[in-house]
Design an enzyme around this catalytic site. Sequence first.
Site, PDB file in Angstrom:
ATOM      1  N   ASP A 177       0.840  -1.202   0.000  1.00 21.46           N
ATOM      2  CA  ASP A 177       0.000   0.000   0.000  1.00 21.46           C
ATOM      3  C   ASP A 177       0.884   1.264   0.000  1.00 21.46           C
ATOM      4  O   ASP A 177       2.071   1.205   0.301  1.00 21.46           O
ATOM      5  CB  ASP A 177      -0.854   0.041   1.272  1.00 21.46           C
ATOM      6  CG  ASP A 177      -2.059  -0.895   1.205  1.00 21.46           C
ATOM      7  OD1 ASP A 177      -2.023  -1.871   0.436  1.00 21.46           O
ATOM      8  OD2 ASP A 177      -3.022  -0.657   1.955  1.00 21.46           O
ATOM      9  N   ASP A 178       0.264   2.384  -0.321  1.00 22.81           N
ATOM     10  CA  ASP A 178       0.828   3.719  -0.052  1.00 22.81           C
ATOM     11  C   ASP A 178       2.009   4.131  -0.930  1.00 22.81           C
ATOM     12  O   ASP A 178       2.748   5.069  -0.562  1.00 22.81           O
ATOM     13  CB  ASP A 178       1.257   3.871   1.424  1.00 22.81           C
ATOM     14  CG  ASP A 178       0.098   3.747   2.407  1.00 22.81           C
ATOM     15  OD1 ASP A 178      -1.051   3.633   1.958  1.00 22.81           O
ATOM     16  OD2 ASP A 178       0.357   3.758   3.620  1.00 22.81           O
TER      17      ASP A 178
ATOM     18  N   HIS B  49      -4.587   3.452  -5.338  1.00 19.32           N
ATOM     19  CA  HIS B  49      -4.919   3.410  -3.914  1.00 19.32           C
ATOM     20  C   HIS B  49      -5.843   4.600  -3.642  1.00 19.32           C
ATOM     21  O   HIS B  49      -5.386   5.666  -3.212  1.00 19.32           O
ATOM     22  CB  HIS B  49      -3.628   3.512  -3.108  1.00 19.32           C
ATOM     23  CG  HIS B  49      -3.720   3.001  -1.697  1.00 19.32           C
ATOM     24  ND1 HIS B  49      -4.257   1.787  -1.363  1.00 19.32           N
ATOM     25  CD2 HIS B  49      -3.308   3.543  -0.521  1.00 19.32           C
ATOM     26  CE1 HIS B  49      -4.181   1.596  -0.052  1.00 19.32           C
ATOM     27  NE2 HIS B  49      -3.615   2.656   0.483  1.00 19.32           N
TER      28      HIS B  49
ATOM     29  N   HIS C 255      -7.353   3.721   0.432  1.00 18.85           N
ATOM     30  CA  HIS C 255      -6.463   4.133   1.522  1.00 18.85           C
ATOM     31  C   HIS C 255      -7.260   4.207   2.823  1.00 18.85           C
ATOM     32  O   HIS C 255      -8.250   4.943   2.910  1.00 18.85           O
ATOM     33  CB  HIS C 255      -5.848   5.486   1.185  1.00 18.85           C
ATOM     34  CG  HIS C 255      -4.835   5.947   2.191  1.00 18.85           C
ATOM     35  ND1 HIS C 255      -3.732   5.199   2.536  1.00 18.85           N
ATOM     36  CD2 HIS C 255      -4.753   7.074   2.938  1.00 18.85           C
ATOM     37  CE1 HIS C 255      -3.028   5.850   3.448  1.00 18.85           C
ATOM     38  NE2 HIS C 255      -3.626   6.995   3.718  1.00 18.85           N
TER      39      HIS C 255
ATOM     40  N   HIS D 115       3.115  -2.419   4.123  1.00 15.45           N
ATOM     41  CA  HIS D 115       3.387  -0.986   3.925  1.00 15.45           C
ATOM     42  C   HIS D 115       4.897  -0.775   3.938  1.00 15.45           C
ATOM     43  O   HIS D 115       5.429  -0.123   4.832  1.00 15.45           O
ATOM     44  CB  HIS D 115       2.741  -0.159   5.041  1.00 15.45           C
ATOM     45  CG  HIS D 115       1.251  -0.217   5.073  1.00 15.45           C
ATOM     46  ND1 HIS D 115       0.548  -1.205   5.710  1.00 15.45           N
ATOM     47  CD2 HIS D 115       0.308   0.608   4.529  1.00 15.45           C
ATOM     48  CE1 HIS D 115      -0.755  -0.993   5.570  1.00 15.45           C
ATOM     49  NE2 HIS D 115      -0.929   0.097   4.862  1.00 15.45           N
TER      50      HIS D 115
END
Lengths: 307, 307
Positions: free
Chosen positions: A27-28, A78, A146, A243
């Site tokens: 993610d991110d 995301h 998110h 992450h």
Amino acid sequence: MTRSSVNPALTALGYAPEDRVVIFHADDLGMTEATVSAYSELEGRSALTSVSVMLPCAWAPAAAQVVRARPGADVGVHLTLTSEWDACRWAPLSGPEPDLVDAEGYFHRRNEEARQAAPAAVARELRAQLERALAWGLDVTHLDTHMGAAAWPPFLPDLVALAAEYGVPPLYLRHGAAGWEALGFGPEEAQQAAQLGQALEARGFPLVDHLRMLPLDVGGDHAALTLELARELPPGITHFILHPASDTPELRAVARDWPARVANFEAFRSPELRGELEALGIRLSGYRPLRDLFRRRLRERAGSGQG
Amino acid sequence: MTRSSVNPALTALGYAPEDRVVIFHADDLGMTEATVSAYSELEGRSALTSVSVMLPCAWAPAAAQVVRARPGADVGVHLTLTSEWDACRWAPLSGPEPDLVDAEGYFHRRNEEARQAAPAAVARELRAQLERALAWGLDVTHLDTHMGAAAWPPFLPDLVALAAEYGVPPLYLRHGAAGWEALGFGPEEAQQAAQLGQALEARGFPLVDHLRMLPLDVGGDHAALTLELARELPPGITHFILHPASDTPELRAVARDWPARVANFEAFRSPELRGELEALGIRLSGYRPLRDLFRRRLRERAGSGQG
């Protein structure tokens, strides 16, 4: 918590019902430089199989650049409606829409506020994020959200329509109502979410059976933790969130949970992890086969007039 | 290049005509984490006397936080119309105004494109930047311009009106036409710029006599260079630009000129530099006394009906 029937996406991709297929998902990407350098190191040479980019963040251009340099790599959008930190923040692409921003001009910090927005304002912003990724030449394989902010019943009809319009599957869990309640939904919303899942599956949307995540609240040996979580996985498709980020002054200055993000990264840097997962019988996958399956299903339905 | 008369702002502040007053000014605060950590280290314990913040950048919240923690510290708004790097970019606060953004949705990379914008669109954006700084509780002492993009004749009437409205002086050089031509202006624009300077001074705007800048194209010993530039300064008020930043992976990933930015920072970290400058007879100042002078002048003119 998952419906007991076999996931049709699993068998459509040629897996057996007892197979354990895992998408190891970062993610991110783009939130910080530290996410970009970590992804650059992991992609193509680790157990990581997918990633999603935060288009409203300052490092999205660098993220897009490293993804474009890896043709065939999985990349999702995301979808972002929150800006949760204090030092470094981001704002909607669609402009300073009052519903979407806080008093400082950025996305709200928390889902509670973000979810007060008018669905039409959210729909415009999510479309802007996906369309920017496509305009930048990303071969988008999926959508996810998110902090889960956009995965909220009032926003889902537009999100689903956007996904179908572009043939890009959203991360959606194949959960019954009890599974959604376990994720914090109230009874009524959980019922709606489960019903929507069934309707999506009937329309050819590929769903995932299970969700797992490396913790964000502790550092330590996340490779051992990954193997432990993998060992206990039931059959079906699992979306497994990490992450990963490099340990830099920038990361430490923005994210209180930096020790966990660094531990996520270190775990996946381990040259042994991928082999150890495969030795457990885990089948690694990304979203690309699911995306291509989704597009075939959409074409079949269009051909058969089911729309 | 400077007009031969003595700068009235110099004498109004109690300096002698032969005094050499220097504002050592850090540009680009908030562009990256590296600018915030560098400023935090320099402010109040070095020769640095002023700074300006880039409100559209992701680290503006952190920048505002460190400035607010230092009551009485100088802080300007670094009015921004360009986003010049590739890895990390920023966009207008006033929304995705087509005039202000490039095909990727960010501010244009170069002044050439930024200066094609309609003055009204520029005026809205510059106002949004100043008003955000004020809304965030910054006691804004001055305005200056990132890459000089907004310091362009068609944009100046609105910028000057904004400065007068809020009583915040813009960085403006007390140059004759030849001085402006030496800065790259064509003959006609140079003439206009010089005339505007005279008009501003007559209205009570404090101007600066000289502009100096530490280089961005070489690293090395910038402390020696600072002393060399200071030694040769003529009398009057000098705006002396540096771009201090910590040496971090983030800085290196965004800015090709990072060695110079780090050299700027290292020079001003030197515990001796401030004393060495004072030993040369340099009088260190910030914009606050000029801002307060400007506000007195504006009040006097308002009182006398000169508007």
